[in-house]
Write a protein that holds these residues in place. Structure first.
Motif: not given
Length: 563
Positions: A193-207, A242-246
């Motif tokens: 769980a991350a507290e600095n993002v409130t995701p919307h409905q889409w999840l994508f692989p980092n291109p 647009l947000f990213e996690t690694t």
């Protein structure tokens, strides 16, 4: 049915417009004829009096096709009027390939779900409740709950579908910002769980590297956008950034630099990219927004408007085959496409309605979803404008009237009052008269359990010089394929439009008690060496008279309103 006549009659009169020459293919509905396959009404089970704005769960790769999630209608009441909130839908999962579409045997185990086929033939189902692995017959093998609190149970918000990155599957849930990961095809899951993002409905692989992208709600005080509202009032602008996690969702950071999107006063609604280009290290990403198609040339950092539109863009997609690459945009009025990376655009919605659309390219399949159902196009040449659909308040019943031409010995039906008036005035040539027979069907989208009636026309030359109507998805598909495979210089049926809706017959050709059958007879033109023609009429005695003249009985074509 024998759709292709061998010879034309001497008198060549025709009705209606020919199919556009440039339109080689058309979108076709892939819903099984006994099911309802609409998008999910976003406010269903919450406020039935509110306007319905269908939303879409993107299709998920499945075997050699894709799995699409269908609208689940929670409490069908046969005593209430049919509507998007009250329809006897039973199917929730549809598996689509280029050749077929089917409801899987484990459909009852799915709700608004994404589906992955596992290596051993079992199936992973991911929905708002969690993840389940079932055998092909629906027998459960493993279950993982994504609920952690009463709020989860109440809100039931999980972001679907999951995405695959390497050998891992990821799903992300709001409002509690949890990212779920499985490395055993969904048998077990871990979460962060991350507290600095409130995701919307889409999840994508980092291109462009390892990790994930998501779209996060962000509020910018002082910016205003027509039609955009938020809990912070009119002086705040709600956007998706647009947000990213690694690190599998333990932390997220913003990819876009805010400035460009702030200057445009838009947010990202959806993104798409060409994986072939991304794999080469180039950074072009396309975005959907309220003001048009966006583009970023620096891997999502800064954005500009590539193509402004008069209505919001719901999704974008990059589709390709060995010869063609298309950039597609699904708007509130249909789908448009560009063959030159956004420099020029053309309609790409022939066979769909000019209503809010969603478009996807999944596993080599070109799929579109709207309030009328799910559609597929066999290739990347689906040019042409969308068919018209009435505004919601204008949908309902429509009269279908019949005409007859004595010299041709042809029958014709139309639900278009302007076309009927034109025929009365001689626009189709002399000799056409009304027979007095009519029936009541529905406008497009006027009855949620009705099916599209597609209309085909041959040609004056080489023919056939006649029209054909069908409410059968498989029959319409067969004629679509025949048109695609037959050169325009040879006899063929050409798709014109969806003209009205009717209910599909139940097994054994029966109609629901509140409807009545429309019978279809065929003049056996193929065997007679003349133009093929069909008659559609509710009066069975009229069919019997035609059978006595050598016509062929083709049973119940569809069911219409019981007058």
């Amino acid at each position: 049915m024998k759709p292709l006549p061998m010879k034309l009659p001497e008198i060549l009169l025709w009705i209606g417009l020919l199919a556009p020459c440039a339109a080689i293919a058309a979108w076709r509905n892939v819903c099984p004829e006994t099911e309802i396959c609409t998008l999910v009404p976003s406010q269903v089970n919450m406020n039935p009096s509110a306007a319905v704005h269908p939303q879409s769960i993107p299709p998920t790769p499945f075997a050699n096709g894709a799995s699409v999630s269908l609208g689940r209608h929670w409490a069908y009441d046969p005593l209430r009027p049919l509507s998007l909130y009250n329809a006897p839908a039973t199917a929730n999962a549809l598996l689509v390939t280029k050749e077929s579409a089917r409801i899987p045997s484990w459909n009852a185990a799915a709700r608004l779900s994404a589906h992955f086929e596992r290596n051993n033939g079992s199936v992973l189902i991911v929905d708002a409740e969690g993840a389940r692995v079932v055998q092909g017959d629906g027998t459960p093998l493993a279950t993982t709950s994504f609920w952690t609190s009463f709020d989860d149970v109440f809100l039931m918000r999980v972001l679907m579908p999951p995405v695959r990155v390497g050998n891992a599957l990821y799903a992300i849930k709001s409002p509690h910002k949890a990212t779920f990961k499985s490395v055993d095809e969904g048998l077990t899951w871990t979460s962060l769980a991350a507290e600095n993002v409130t995701p919307h409905q889409w999840l994508f692989p980092n291109p462009f590297g390892p990790g994930l992208w998501t779209l996060d709600t962000w509020f910018a005080p002082g910016l205003q956008d027509a039609g955009a509202t938020s809990a912070f009032g009119t002086e705040a602008y709600s956007a998706y950034r647009l947000f990213e996690t690694t690190d599998d969702g333990a932390s997220w950071h913003q990819v876009d630099n805010r400035t460009s999107l702030d200057n445009l006063a838009v947010g990202l609604e959806y993104i798409a990219f060409d994986p072939r280009v991304a794999a080469a290290g180039r950074g072009t990403v396309y975005g959907a927004s309220r003001k048009g198609v966006l583009v970023s040339q620096d891997r999502g950092i800064s954005w500009s408007i590539l193509y402004p539109t008069s209505t919001p863009v719901n999704t974008v997609a990059v589709a390709y085959d060995a010869d063609t690459t298309l950039l597609l945009a699904a708007t509130q009025e249909g789908i448009i496409a560009s063959r030159d990376a956004g420099a020029h655009w053309e309609p790409f919605a022939r066979g769909l309605y000019n209503i809010p659309q969603h478009v996807y390219f999944v596993n080599g399949l070109l799929l579109a979803g709207d309030e009328a159902g799910w559609f597929i196009c066999d290739d990347l040449r689906c040019g042409g404008n969308a068919s018209f659909a009435p505004n919601r308040e204008q949908r309902g019943e429509v009269n279908v009237v019949e005409f007859y031409h004595q010299v041709l010995d042809h029958y014709f039906i139309t639900s278009d009052t302007a076309e009927a008036s034109g025929i009365d005035a001689g626009a189709a040539g002399p000799g056409w008269v009304r027979t007095g027979y009519r029936f009541t069907a529905w406008t497009p989208l006027g009855n949620p359990i009705a099916k599209d009636v597609c209309r085909f026309y041959g040609s004056v030359s080489p023919g056939p010089n006649s029209h054909f109507f069908s409410a059968s998805a498989s029959e319409c598909e067969m004629l679509h394929r025949l048109q695609k495979a037959t050169p325009a210089t040879e006899r063929r049926w050409n798709f014109e439009a969806v003209v009205f809706q009717a209910e599909a017959p139940q097994p054994a050709g029966l109609c629901r008690s509140s409807t009545r059958p429309v019978y279809r007879a065929y003049n056996d033109g193929f065997a007679r060496g003349t133009d093929s023609n069909h008659r559609f009429v509710t009066d069975r005695t009229q069919i019997e008279q035609l059978l006595a003249q050598g016509w062929k009985d083709e049973g119940v074509a569809f069911c219409v309103q019981g007058d």
